[in-house]
Write a protein that holds these residues in place. Sequence first.
Motif, PDB file in Angstrom:
ATOM      1  N   ALA A   1     -11.748  -4.528  -6.146  1.00 61.42           N
ATOM      2  CA  ALA A   1     -11.225  -5.937  -6.443  1.00 61.42           C
ATOM      3  C   ALA A   1     -10.361  -5.987  -7.533  1.00 61.42           C
ATOM      4  CB  ALA A   1     -12.325  -6.871  -6.141  1.00 61.42           C
ATOM      5  N   ALA A   2     -10.982  -5.540  -8.660  1.00 63.19           N
ATOM      6  CA  ALA A   2     -10.460  -5.542  -9.982  1.00 63.19           C
ATOM      7  C   ALA A   2      -8.945  -5.095 -10.039  1.00 63.19           C
ATOM      8  CB  ALA A   2     -11.307  -5.065 -11.054  1.00 63.19           C
TER       9      ALA A   2
ATOM     10  N   LEU B   1      -2.936  -5.918 -10.011  1.00 61.34           N
ATOM     11  CA  LEU B   1      -1.771  -5.856  -9.182  1.00 61.34           C
ATOM     12  C   LEU B   1      -1.129  -7.498  -9.245  1.00 61.34           C
ATOM     13  CD1 LEU B   1       0.232  -4.347  -7.375  1.00 61.34           C
ATOM     14  CD2 LEU B   1      -1.287  -4.862  -5.394  1.00 61.34           C
ATOM     15  N   PHE B   2      -2.013  -8.218  -8.627  1.00 60.18           N
ATOM     16  CA  PHE B   2      -1.383  -9.497  -8.243  1.00 60.18           C
ATOM     17  C   PHE B   2      -1.116 -10.354  -9.665  1.00 60.18           C
ATOM     18  CE2 PHE B   2      -2.563  -8.263  -4.123  1.00 60.18           C
ATOM     19  CZ  PHE B   2      -1.531  -8.662  -3.358  1.00 60.18           C
TER      20      PHE B   2
ATOM     21  N   LEU C   1       2.270  -8.819 -10.372  1.00 61.23           N
ATOM     22  CA  LEU C   1       3.315  -9.179  -9.313  1.00 61.23           C
ATOM     23  C   LEU C   1       3.574 -10.692  -9.609  1.00 61.23           C
ATOM     24  CD1 LEU C   1       2.290  -7.167  -6.020  1.00 61.23           C
ATOM     25  CD2 LEU C   1       3.932  -6.504  -7.717  1.00 61.23           C
ATOM     26  N   ALA C   2       2.876 -11.493  -9.742  1.00 59.98           N
ATOM     27  CA  ALA C   2       2.788 -12.865  -9.864  1.00 59.98           C
ATOM     28  C   ALA C   2       3.605 -13.619  -8.569  1.00 59.98           C
ATOM     29  CB  ALA C   2       3.368 -13.204 -11.066  1.00 59.98           C
ATOM     30  N   PRO C   3       3.310 -13.300  -7.440  1.00 57.85           N
ATOM     31  CA  PRO C   3       3.838 -13.821  -6.306  1.00 57.85           C
ATOM     32  C   PRO C   3       3.891 -15.200  -6.235  1.00 57.85           C
ATOM     33  CG  PRO C   3       1.791 -13.038  -5.579  1.00 57.85           C
ATOM     34  CD  PRO C   3       2.083 -12.513  -6.901  1.00 57.85           C
TER      35      PRO C   3
ATOM     36  N   ARG D   1      -6.364   3.856  -6.179  1.00 59.23           N
ATOM     37  CA  ARG D   1      -4.965   4.038  -6.834  1.00 59.23           C
ATOM     38  C   ARG D   1      -3.722   3.054  -6.120  1.00 59.23           C
ATOM     39  NH1 ARG D   1      -7.773   8.949  -7.576  1.00 59.23           N
ATOM     40  NH2 ARG D   1      -7.701   9.462  -9.669  1.00 59.23           N
ATOM     41  N   ILE D   2      -3.143   2.550  -6.883  1.00 58.09           N
ATOM     42  CA  ILE D   2      -2.271   1.528  -6.359  1.00 58.09           C
ATOM     43  C   ILE D   2      -1.047   1.948  -7.235  1.00 58.09           C
ATOM     44  CG2 ILE D   2      -1.382  -0.934  -6.129  1.00 58.09           C
ATOM     45  CD1 ILE D   2      -4.471  -1.820  -6.491  1.00 58.09           C
ATOM     46  N   TRP D   3       0.098   1.994  -6.356  1.00 55.01           N
ATOM     47  CA  TRP D   3       1.820   2.242  -6.689  1.00 55.01           C
ATOM     48  C   TRP D   3       2.278   1.213  -6.328  1.00 55.01           C
ATOM     49  CZ3 TRP D   3      -1.384   6.331  -5.497  1.00 55.01           C
ATOM     50  CH2 TRP D   3      -1.679   7.242  -6.207  1.00 55.01           C
TER      51      TRP D   3
END
Length: 250
Positions: free
Chosen positions: A25-26, A31-32, A35-37, A240-242
């Motif tokens: 979750a962290a 990520l968000f 990204l700040a959608p 792992r996030i790309w």
Amino acid sequence: MNADTREWDYDALAAHYRLRAPYDAAALDALFARLAPDARADCVDVGAGSGRLTAELVARGLRVTAIEPSASMRAIGARDVPGARWIEADAQHCALEDACCSVLTFGSSFNVMPAQVALDLAARLLRPRGALVVLWNHRDLDDPLQQRLQEAIEEHVPGYAHGSRRDDPTATIGADGRFEAAAHIRGRFSHRVRAVDFVEGFRAHATLVRQAGEAMPRVLDAMHRALAGHEVVDVPFTTRIWFARRRAGP
């Protein structure tokens, strides 16, 4: 980086897929934050499975369309994550409109199709400056208990390979030319789970199931033996996030 292009059939795996570990979750929060959608931004979750990532996207306020070709997976996802719109499709036959989303995610699914197919889909569906997100969970194979489980796997599946799900997709995304340089986020976490459920979750590990074939029951038996005496296990994982922005233009 290319997927093994043999058919991936997740229908038989659906019943056990919820036993797999969640994403950190962290790491998703980080990520968000990057990204700040916009509020209620449109998101397409490709290969959504039973909705593990889909639920996290909905919970963060995105308006999610979940693409999932497996009827069994999709049924579970639609039941558990009714806040998403679920559609039957695969990457090659997705009828969504061009430039329909600001975020497009591949949660443990970027490796189940040729990379170029995945990138073509992302480039078509994302708006300019929209974000392509690719993520996987990786068990910490340096952990002594996980090493014992790997030995149990390799005893019955000689030459077992993790496949491209453990590859870094940065170069593949960069070489495409339609995306900016990919950034990387990772989050380590411990997944506490009953030992029996942890082993049974491997019934939904498509990479292992495909390579083990008829040896899968023997693999599971060996894993149960490796965890003998453990009622509960703490499994170290890294999410792992790309992510990479869609460039403007064709």
